[in-house]
Design a protein around this motif. Structure first.
Motif, PDB file in Angstrom:
ATOM      1  N   ASP A  16       0.814  -1.216   0.000  1.00 16.17           N
ATOM      2  CA  ASP A  16       0.000   0.000   0.000  1.00 16.17           C
ATOM      3  C   ASP A  16       0.844   1.261   0.000  1.00 16.17           C
ATOM      4  O   ASP A  16       0.512   2.226  -0.655  1.00 16.17           O
ATOM      5  CB  ASP A  16      -0.921   0.037   1.224  1.00 16.17           C
ATOM      6  N   HIS A  17       1.924   1.267   0.774  1.00 15.27           N
ATOM      7  CA  HIS A  17       2.686   2.498   0.982  1.00 15.27           C
ATOM      8  C   HIS A  17       4.152   2.399   0.585  1.00 15.27           C
ATOM      9  O   HIS A  17       4.835   3.403   0.495  1.00 15.27           O
ATOM     10  CB  HIS A  17       2.621   2.899   2.457  1.00 15.27           C
ATOM     11  N   GLU A  18       4.656   1.186   0.385  1.00 15.08           N
ATOM     12  CA  GLU A  18       6.088   1.016   0.153  1.00 15.08           C
ATOM     13  C   GLU A  18       6.325  -0.032  -0.931  1.00 15.08           C
ATOM     14  O   GLU A  18       5.450  -0.815  -1.249  1.00 15.08           O
ATOM     15  CB  GLU A  18       6.764   0.557   1.451  1.00 15.08           C
ATOM     16  N   VAL A  19       7.536  -0.004  -1.457  1.00 17.68           N
ATOM     17  CA  VAL A  19       7.938  -1.015  -2.430  1.00 17.68           C
ATOM     18  C   VAL A  19       8.168  -2.327  -1.685  1.00 17.68           C
ATOM     19  O   VAL A  19       8.822  -2.357  -0.640  1.00 17.68           O
ATOM     20  CB  VAL A  19       9.226  -0.590  -3.173  1.00 17.68           C
ATOM     21  N   ILE A  20       7.625  -3.411  -2.217  1.00 14.14           N
ATOM     22  CA  ILE A  20       7.795  -4.737  -1.624  1.00 14.14           C
ATOM     23  C   ILE A  20       8.441  -5.644  -2.662  1.00 14.14           C
ATOM     24  O   ILE A  20       7.996  -5.706  -3.802  1.00 14.14           O
ATOM     25  CB  ILE A  20       6.432  -5.337  -1.202  1.00 14.14           C
ATOM     26  N   GLU A  21       9.498  -6.330  -2.245  1.00 19.47           N
ATOM     27  CA  GLU A  21      10.104  -7.363  -3.091  1.00 19.47           C
ATOM     28  C   GLU A  21       9.857  -8.716  -2.437  1.00 19.47           C
ATOM     29  O   GLU A  21      10.130  -8.896  -1.257  1.00 19.47           O
ATOM     30  CB  GLU A  21      11.604  -7.127  -3.258  1.00 19.47           C
ATOM     31  N   LEU A  22       9.352  -9.642  -3.218  1.00 21.92           N
ATOM     32  CA  LEU A  22       9.052 -10.990  -2.731  1.00 21.92           C
ATOM     33  C   LEU A  22      10.154 -11.932  -3.180  1.00 21.92           C
ATOM     34  O   LEU A  22      10.464 -12.001  -4.371  1.00 21.92           O
ATOM     35  CB  LEU A  22       7.699 -11.449  -3.266  1.00 21.92           C
ATOM     36  N   TRP A  23      10.740 -12.640  -2.222  1.00 25.89           N
ATOM     37  CA  TRP A  23      11.832 -13.580  -2.497  1.00 25.89           C
ATOM     38  C   TRP A  23      11.499 -14.943  -1.920  1.00 25.89           C
ATOM     39  O   TRP A  23      10.877 -15.066  -0.871  1.00 25.89           O
ATOM     40  CB  TRP A  23      13.128 -13.081  -1.860  1.00 25.89           C
TER      41      TRP A  23
END
Length: 113
Positions: A85-92
């Protein structure tokens, strides 16, 4: 501080804060509903896989982490996307980057009003 909701709002900041609080409450409710639906749709017979959803700052550094246990990449992507919603998320998953999600930028749009 207002005693009850029938009192008039005092400032534009209070209106914006109330709007943001309502949006956050709505987002949390949608997340709860989505997670409940995922529990029903993911067969328990599959093995669970460890994923990490990293919160990234504007310079590309990790500032937080969420540990996720999901049945597959698709489920992990759904759950990680809800965090963006508010930040960049990287899924690993281990050393493999599964996806990157940009923020929806709804709150800054509310603050601009």
């Amino acid at each position: 501080m207002r005693v009850n909701d029938s009192e008039p709002l005092r400032s534009p900041t209070e209106i914006r804060n109330r709007t943001v609080d309502e949006y956050i409450a709505q987002s949390l409710e949608q997340l709860r509903i989505s997670l409940d639906l995922l529990k029903l749709r993911v067969p328990r017979t599959w093995g669970w896989i460890d994923y990490r959803a990293y919160v990234m700052d504007p310079d590309g550094h990790i500032v937080g982490r969420f540990d996720l246990m999901c049945a597959d990449d698709a489920t992990a992507k759904l759950r990680a996307e809800l965090l963006a919603d508010h930040e960049v998320i990287e899924l690993w998953q281990g050393f493999r980057r599964v996806a990157r999600f940009e923020p929806t930028l709804i709150v800054p749009a509310l603050e601009a009003t």
